[in-house]
Design a protein around this motif. Sequence first.
Motif, PDB file in Angstrom:
ATOM      1  N   LEU A  52      -3.900   5.028   8.789  1.00 52.11           N
ATOM      2  CA  LEU A  52      -3.053   3.967   9.347  1.00 52.11           C
ATOM      3  C   LEU A  52      -3.820   3.168  10.401  1.00 52.11           C
ATOM      4  O   LEU A  52      -3.719   1.929  10.451  1.00 52.11           O
ATOM      5  CB  LEU A  52      -1.787   4.567   9.960  1.00 52.11           C
ATOM      6  CG  LEU A  52      -0.745   5.126   8.991  1.00 52.11           C
ATOM      7  CD1 LEU A  52       0.425   5.734   9.768  1.00 52.11           C
ATOM      8  CD2 LEU A  52      -0.247   4.058   8.037  1.00 52.11           C
ATOM      9  N   ILE A  92       0.858  -1.189   0.000  1.00 52.84           N
ATOM     10  CA  ILE A  92       0.000   0.000   0.000  1.00 52.84           C
ATOM     11  C   ILE A  92       0.891   1.235   0.000  1.00 52.84           C
ATOM     12  O   ILE A  92       1.795   1.341   0.836  1.00 52.84           O
ATOM     13  CB  ILE A  92      -0.909   0.044   1.247  1.00 52.84           C
ATOM     14  CG1 ILE A  92      -1.798  -1.195   1.319  1.00 52.84           C
ATOM     15  CG2 ILE A  92      -1.765   1.311   1.246  1.00 52.84           C
ATOM     16  CD1 ILE A  92      -2.541  -1.332   2.635  1.00 52.84           C
ATOM     17  N   PHE A 136       4.794  -1.094   8.661  1.00 51.99           N
ATOM     18  CA  PHE A 136       4.527   0.266   8.199  1.00 51.99           C
ATOM     19  C   PHE A 136       5.874   0.966   8.043  1.00 51.99           C
ATOM     20  O   PHE A 136       6.686   0.966   8.966  1.00 51.99           O
ATOM     21  CB  PHE A 136       3.675   1.038   9.204  1.00 51.99           C
ATOM     22  CG  PHE A 136       2.246   0.580   9.330  1.00 51.99           C
ATOM     23  CD1 PHE A 136       1.711  -0.356   8.462  1.00 51.99           C
ATOM     24  CD2 PHE A 136       1.421   1.099  10.312  1.00 51.99           C
ATOM     25  CE1 PHE A 136       0.393  -0.775   8.571  1.00 51.99           C
ATOM     26  CE2 PHE A 136       0.109   0.698  10.440  1.00 51.99           C
ATOM     27  CZ  PHE A 136      -0.409  -0.246   9.563  1.00 51.99           C
ATOM     28  N   LEU A 191      -6.210   0.897   8.579  1.00 49.08           N
ATOM     29  CA  LEU A 191      -5.520  -0.255   7.986  1.00 49.08           C
ATOM     30  C   LEU A 191      -5.101  -1.258   9.058  1.00 49.08           C
ATOM     31  O   LEU A 191      -5.196  -2.481   8.853  1.00 49.08           O
ATOM     32  CB  LEU A 191      -4.291   0.217   7.205  1.00 49.08           C
ATOM     33  CG  LEU A 191      -4.560   1.091   5.989  1.00 49.08           C
ATOM     34  CD1 LEU A 191      -3.250   1.584   5.390  1.00 49.08           C
ATOM     35  CD2 LEU A 191      -5.365   0.335   4.940  1.00 49.08           C
ATOM     36  N   THR A 212       2.755  -1.373   4.230  1.00 45.95           N
ATOM     37  CA  THR A 212       2.337  -0.001   3.955  1.00 45.95           C
ATOM     38  C   THR A 212       3.521   0.947   3.934  1.00 45.95           C
ATOM     39  O   THR A 212       4.281   1.032   4.893  1.00 45.95           O
ATOM     40  CB  THR A 212       1.317   0.471   5.010  1.00 45.95           C
ATOM     41  OG1 THR A 212       0.205  -0.426   5.036  1.00 45.95           O
ATOM     42  CG2 THR A 212       0.829   1.875   4.695  1.00 45.95           C
ATOM     43  N   SER A 254      -6.126  -5.160   9.298  1.00 44.82           N
ATOM     44  CA  SER A 254      -5.065  -6.174   9.235  1.00 44.82           C
ATOM     45  C   SER A 254      -5.169  -7.177  10.375  1.00 44.82           C
ATOM     46  O   SER A 254      -4.777  -8.342  10.234  1.00 44.82           O
ATOM     47  CB  SER A 254      -3.689  -5.508   9.242  1.00 44.82           C
ATOM     48  OG  SER A 254      -3.396  -4.941  10.514  1.00 44.82           O
ATOM     49  N   ASN A 261      -4.605   9.610   1.329  1.00 52.43           N
ATOM     50  CA  ASN A 261      -4.702   9.486   2.784  1.00 52.43           C
ATOM     51  C   ASN A 261      -6.047   9.968   3.326  1.00 52.43           C
ATOM     52  O   ASN A 261      -6.313   9.831   4.521  1.00 52.43           O
ATOM     53  CB  ASN A 261      -3.556  10.224   3.475  1.00 52.43           C
ATOM     54  CG  ASN A 261      -3.594  11.731   3.265  1.00 52.43           C
ATOM     55  OD1 ASN A 261      -4.391  12.248   2.487  1.00 52.43           O
ATOM     56  ND2 ASN A 261      -2.715  12.437   3.949  1.00 52.43           N
ATOM     57  N   LEU A 295      -0.268  -6.837   5.051  1.00 57.61           N
ATOM     58  CA  LEU A 295      -0.290  -5.510   4.444  1.00 57.61           C
ATOM     59  C   LEU A 295       1.017  -4.784   4.714  1.00 57.61           C
ATOM     60  O   LEU A 295       1.341  -4.488   5.862  1.00 57.61           O
ATOM     61  CB  LEU A 295      -1.466  -4.699   4.980  1.00 57.61           C
ATOM     62  CG  LEU A 295      -2.861  -5.320   4.859  1.00 57.61           C
ATOM     63  CD1 LEU A 295      -3.915  -4.379   5.420  1.00 57.61           C
ATOM     64  CD2 LEU A 295      -3.180  -5.665   3.402  1.00 57.61           C
ATOM     65  N   ILE A 340       0.818   5.264   0.504  1.00 55.44           N
ATOM     66  CA  ILE A 340       0.041   6.412   0.973  1.00 55.44           C
ATOM     67  C   ILE A 340       0.923   7.646   0.842  1.00 55.44           C
ATOM     68  O   ILE A 340       2.023   7.693   1.399  1.00 55.44           O
ATOM     69  CB  ILE A 340      -0.383   6.249   2.442  1.00 55.44           C
ATOM     70  CG1 ILE A 340      -1.216   4.986   2.626  1.00 55.44           C
ATOM     71  CG2 ILE A 340      -1.162   7.481   2.910  1.00 55.44           C
ATOM     72  CD1 ILE A 340      -1.491   4.660   4.085  1.00 55.44           C
TER      73      ILE A 340
END
Length: 299
Positions: free
Chosen positions: A24, A9, A69, A27, A41, A31, A104, A39, A11
């Motif tokens: 976030l 992903i 992330f 997500l 990100t 998840s 976003n 995922l 963003i």
Amino acid sequence: MIEKKRIGIVILNYQSYKDTIKLLKNLYEISQISENLELFTCIVDNASPNDSVEIIENELNTVYSKEPFFLFPLKTNSGYSTGNNAGVKFLLEKDCQYIFIMNNDIEITNNNFFQDMLTSINNSKSAIVGPGVIQKGKMELPLKRERPTFFGIVSENFLLPIKILINRNKRNKLKRNKEIQSVYSVSGCCFLIDAQQALEDGKLFDDRLFLYEEETILGERMFSNNLLVTFDPTTSVIHAHGATITKHYDKKKQDKIKDQSFRIYLDDYRLDFNDIQKTIIMFSRKVRWKYEQIIASLK
């Protein structure tokens, strides 16, 4: 043990860290209940002049330290295309074949959204799949159902009020019949790509575009390469359209950037249009901007 499917992903953040942090959280919550999906990100910060990088970095370190992330700050703001291309490149290095491009300022309310979109792109064998996009409580049409023609572009610009009424009727039909369909281009606020098909020289977007027309050029590139673009309104996201852009650019500046981007589309991607046609098209866009000003003043 079932192997998890890895999905990337991207963003893009520019100053609006509150929207990014909200997404976030969205997500992360999804998840936690998506057992078969992983995922990855990548938050790309487009050289925000505020404290976005520090605030997002702190959020990742304190709240999401165990999550995949990643914050990728750029040194200069090169716009939507370059920022997203940087994120795509990063995720390819993380072995993500399927990658979402997300604004976003979207919200995902369907917990099965990622699985549904993955199923959609696999079943259709498309290079790109876009979900339904809900704005102000209404499902939006796909960006462009068919490849724009000279007559279609000019007539839409000169007759914008009529086009708005026609689209309103089409939205009502879409509300009643959410049909998966092949289209020319989908909304850039959220869509899924199969990187093996959609990328060209490792990139998704034309780096020359700062804002606007990215999806149209992407659609033309898919069309030229005989690749499928699919609109799947059976699943959807909520989008606060233009929330970020309108904070930083007034209408006149937005229209100027739109024209610059559209000129790249005409000159470098639509070689089937001659110079006279291009001149008429660009003039018709000036008429469209006047219509939009009048419509906005009546609201």
